[in-house]
Design a protein around this motif. Structure first.
Motif, PDB file in Angstrom:
ATOM      1  N   ASP A 262      30.090 -33.246   1.766  1.00  0.00           N
ATOM      2  CA  ASP A 262      30.206 -33.338   3.224  1.00  0.00           C
ATOM      3  C   ASP A 262      29.617 -32.119   3.916  1.00  0.00           C
ATOM      4  OD1 ASP A 262      31.403 -35.785   3.023  1.00  0.00           O
ATOM      5  OD2 ASP A 262      33.446 -35.057   3.351  1.00  0.00           O
ATOM      6  N   PHE A 263      29.743 -30.940   3.293  1.00  0.00           N
ATOM      7  CA  PHE A 263      29.154 -29.740   3.898  1.00  0.00           C
ATOM      8  C   PHE A 263      27.643 -29.861   3.968  1.00  0.00           C
ATOM      9  CE2 PHE A 263      27.003 -25.658   3.443  1.00  0.00           C
ATOM     10  CZ  PHE A 263      27.508 -24.960   4.526  1.00  0.00           C
ATOM     11  N   TYR A 264      27.035 -30.326   2.873  1.00  0.00           N
ATOM     12  CA  TYR A 264      25.577 -30.440   2.855  1.00  0.00           C
ATOM     13  C   TYR A 264      25.096 -31.567   3.758  1.00  0.00           C
ATOM     14  CZ  TYR A 264      20.934 -31.808   1.642  1.00  0.00           C
ATOM     15  OH  TYR A 264      19.611 -32.169   1.750  1.00  0.00           O
ATOM     16  N   ARG A 265      25.762 -32.699   3.679  1.00  0.00           N
ATOM     17  CA  ARG A 265      25.229 -33.900   4.324  1.00  0.00           C
ATOM     18  C   ARG A 265      25.309 -33.840   5.841  1.00  0.00           C
ATOM     19  NH1 ARG A 265      27.522 -38.732   3.799  1.00  0.00           N
ATOM     20  NH2 ARG A 265      29.519 -38.029   2.984  1.00  0.00           N
ATOM     21  N   LEU A 266      26.461 -33.429   6.361  1.00  0.00           N
ATOM     22  CA  LEU A 266      26.732 -33.474   7.789  1.00  0.00           C
ATOM     23  C   LEU A 266      26.448 -34.882   8.296  1.00  0.00           C
ATOM     24  CD1 LEU A 266      27.817 -31.690  10.017  1.00  0.00           C
ATOM     25  CD2 LEU A 266      25.482 -31.085  10.648  1.00  0.00           C
ATOM     26  N   ASN A 267      25.321 -35.095   8.978  1.00  0.00           N
ATOM     27  CA  ASN A 267      25.000 -36.427   9.495  1.00  0.00           C
ATOM     28  C   ASN A 267      23.969 -37.156   8.637  1.00  0.00           C
ATOM     29  OD1 ASN A 267      26.702 -36.147  11.765  1.00  0.00           O
ATOM     30  ND2 ASN A 267      25.121 -34.948  12.815  1.00  0.00           N
ATOM     31  N   LYS A 268      23.648 -36.584   7.473  1.00  0.00           N
ATOM     32  CA  LYS A 268      22.676 -37.233   6.595  1.00  0.00           C
ATOM     33  C   LYS A 268      23.357 -38.362   5.822  1.00  0.00           C
ATOM     34  CE  LYS A 268      20.170 -32.889   5.714  1.00  0.00           C
ATOM     35  NZ  LYS A 268      21.159 -31.896   6.169  1.00  0.00           N
ATOM     36  N   ALA A 269      22.550 -39.304   5.361  1.00  0.00           N
ATOM     37  CA  ALA A 269      23.075 -40.385   4.521  1.00  0.00           C
ATOM     38  C   ALA A 269      23.478 -39.814   3.170  1.00  0.00           C
ATOM     39  CB  ALA A 269      22.018 -41.480   4.350  1.00  0.00           C
ATOM     40  N   ILE A 270      24.423 -40.481   2.522  1.00  0.00           N
ATOM     41  CA  ILE A 270      24.898 -40.019   1.219  1.00  0.00           C
ATOM     42  C   ILE A 270      23.761 -39.942   0.206  1.00  0.00           C
ATOM     43  CG2 ILE A 270      25.502 -42.386   0.536  1.00  0.00           C
ATOM     44  CD1 ILE A 270      27.216 -39.138  -0.605  1.00  0.00           C
ATOM     45  N   GLU A 271      22.751 -40.819   0.354  1.00  0.00           N
ATOM     46  CA  GLU A 271      21.644 -40.832  -0.600  1.00  0.00           C
ATOM     47  C   GLU A 271      20.805 -39.562  -0.545  1.00  0.00           C
ATOM     48  OE1 GLU A 271      22.369 -43.313   1.442  1.00  0.00           O
ATOM     49  OE2 GLU A 271      22.966 -44.936   0.076  1.00  0.00           O
ATOM     50  N   LYS A 272      20.926 -38.782   0.521  1.00  0.00           N
ATOM     51  CA  LYS A 272      20.093 -37.592   0.685  1.00  0.00           C
ATOM     52  C   LYS A 272      20.229 -36.618  -0.478  1.00  0.00           C
ATOM     53  CE  LYS A 272      17.427 -34.626   2.842  1.00  0.00           C
ATOM     54  NZ  LYS A 272      15.976 -34.860   2.944  1.00  0.00           N
ATOM     55  N   ILE A 273      21.442 -36.450  -0.991  1.00  0.00           N
ATOM     56  CA  ILE A 273      21.660 -35.512  -2.092  1.00  0.00           C
ATOM     57  C   ILE A 273      20.928 -35.972  -3.350  1.00  0.00           C
ATOM     58  CG2 ILE A 273      23.761 -36.541  -3.061  1.00  0.00           C
ATOM     59  CD1 ILE A 273      23.298 -32.795  -2.393  1.00  0.00           C
ATOM     60  N   TYR A 274      20.665 -37.284  -3.436  1.00  0.00           N
ATOM     61  CA  TYR A 274      19.959 -37.818  -4.599  1.00  0.00           C
ATOM     62  C   TYR A 274      18.463 -37.493  -4.559  1.00  0.00           C
ATOM     63  CZ  TYR A 274      24.073 -40.578  -5.902  1.00  0.00           C
ATOM     64  OH  TYR A 274      25.328 -40.968  -6.299  1.00  0.00           O
ATOM     65  N   ASP A 275      18.000 -36.966  -3.452  1.00  0.00           N
ATOM     66  CA  ASP A 275      16.581 -36.573  -3.377  1.00  0.00           C
ATOM     67  C   ASP A 275      16.276 -35.417  -4.320  1.00  0.00           C
ATOM     68  OD1 ASP A 275      16.126 -38.490  -1.489  1.00  0.00           O
ATOM     69  OD2 ASP A 275      16.041 -37.110   0.223  1.00  0.00           O
ATOM     70  N   PHE A 276      17.299 -34.656  -4.651  1.00  0.00           N
ATOM     71  CA  PHE A 276      17.075 -33.497  -5.508  1.00  0.00           C
ATOM     72  C   PHE A 276      17.158 -33.928  -6.970  1.00  0.00           C
ATOM     73  CE2 PHE A 276      19.026 -31.894  -1.535  1.00  0.00           C
ATOM     74  CZ  PHE A 276      17.895 -31.252  -1.050  1.00  0.00           C
TER      75      PHE A 276
END
Length: 296
Positions: free
Chosen positions: A102-116
Motif C-alpha cells: 500500500d505504501f508503494y502503490r498509493l493510487n497505482k493498480a496492484i499489478e504495478k508491483i509486478y512490473d519489477f
C-alpha cells in the motif's frame, strides 16, 4: 467459514517496527549486533511486506526459499511477501528496506508491483550483483535513510518517490543481466512475466494450463511453446514450482502437518502431494522439514 475462505495460505506476518504508520522503513546494517537483536533473522522466516537487502560490504550467505546465495559486497536481494529467507546481519554492512504494498502503490493498480522482474517470480533469481563502481545506488539509499530519520513536510511523498526511483534503477541493472539470457521477442518475455503473475495469484485454486492460456488470450499449445522457448520449462513446470515454493515455506514456517499443508494447497490426495514433492526435491515433506530446520 466456507471451505474456500479457510483454505488461505498461512503467512507469518511481522510488523515493520519503525515505520510510524508509513508502511515503510529503511535501516542501516552495521554488523555490530547482539545475538538477541537479530536472532529472528538467523532462522528461516517470512513476513507480509517487501524487503530489499543491499550488502555494501560483507560475507556470509543469504538463504532464500532454501537456496543459498553469497552475500558479498554490492549484492542486492529481493524478498517478496511470503518468501522464506534467513541471513546474518553481523557479517555485513549496508541497508535494509521494508515496505508494504500500500505504501508503494498509493493510487497505482496492484499489478504495478509486478512490473519489477525480481518480485513474485520463481523463474528469476532473488539476487543481483552490481558493480562496485556503481555509486548511484548506495547514494540513493543513504539519502533515503537520512530522509526517513526526519520529521519534515513531504517526507512520505519523498520517500515514496525515492523508492520508485530505486526500484526502476535496480530493474534496469537486473535487466542488463537478464537480457544476456534472452532468446525470445520482448512481447513473449512480457507474456511469460504476465503468466508468472497469474500463477502467483491463482496457483492454489487453478492448476490447469487452459485457465492461464485463456487469461492471456492464447491457445494452450501456443503459450506452452512460448514458455518452452523462453525458459526451457513447461507451464506445468512453472505451476508446480510455485506450489512447491509455497509448500517449502509452509513446512518451515508453520506447525501444520503434511496433511494440513496438502489440504491448504488444494490437493485432494495427500499421497499425490507427497509424490510430487519428493520427485521435485528428492526429499519427503517431513524429511525436508527436518533437514532444513536442523541446518538453522
Amino acid at each position: 467459514m466456507g471451505q474456500e475462505q479457510s483454505r488461505r495460505i498461512h503467512t507469518f506476518e511481522t510488523t515493520i517496527p519503525k515505520h510510524d504508520g508509513l508502511g515503510f522503513e529503511i535501516d542501516k546494517i552495521h554488523g555490530n549486533y547482539k545475538y538477541d537483536e537479530i536472532a529472528s533473522q538467523l532462522t528461516p522466516h517470512t513476513h507480509d511486506f517487501y524487503f530489499i537487502l543491499f550488502v555494501k560490504e560483507g560475507s556470509g550467505f543469504h538463504f532464500v526459499d532454501c537456496e543459498k546465495h553469497k552475500a558479498s559486497g554490492y549484492s542486492v536481494f529481493f524478498i517478496t511477501p511470503g518468501q522464506c529467507h534467513a541471513y546474518d546481519p553481523r557479517l555485513m554492512s549496508g541497508y535494509a528496506i521494508s515496505f508494504k504494498s500500500d505504501f508503494y502503490r498509493l493510487n497505482k493498480a496492484i499489478e504495478k508491483i509486478y512490473d519489477f522482474p525480481f518480485f513474485h517470480t520463481t523463474l528469476s533469481s532473488p539476487a543481483l550483483q552490481i558493480s562496485s563502481d556503481n555509486l548511484r545506488i548506495p547514494s540513493l539509499l543513504e539519502n533515503m535513510h537520512q530522509e526517513f530519520g526526519k520529521e519534515e513536510f513531504g517526507r512520505q511523498s519523498l520517500l515514496r518517490s525515492s523508492l520508485e526511483i530505486l526500484l526502476v534503477e535496480l530493474s534496469r541493472l537486473y535487466g542488463v543481466e537478464e537480457i544476456k539470457k534472452e532468446t525470445i521477442a520482448q512481447t513473449d518475455t512480457k507474456r511469460i512475466r504476465k503468466l508468472e503473475c497469474l500463477i502467483d495469484t491463482n496457483f492454489v485454486e487453478n492448476r490447469q494450463v487452459g485457465f492461464y492460456a485463456d487469461k492471456l488470450n492464447l491457445t494452450s499449445r501456443h503459450l506452452n511453446s512460448i514458455v518452452k522457448k523462453g525458459t526451457g520449462k513447461s507451464i506445468s513446470d512453472m505451476i508446480n514450482a510455485r506450489v512447491l515454493a509455497e509448500a517449502k515455506r509452509m513446512l518451515l514456517n508453520s506447525d501444520d502437518t503434511v496433511a494440513e499443508i496438502s489440504w491448504k494447497l488444494n490437493f485432494s490426495d495427500k499421497a499425490y502431494f507427497h509424490r510430487l514433492f519428493k520427485s521435485r526435491t528428492n526429499y519427503t515433506p517431513e524429511g525436508f522439514r527436518d533437514k532444513f530446520l536442523k541446518v538453522h
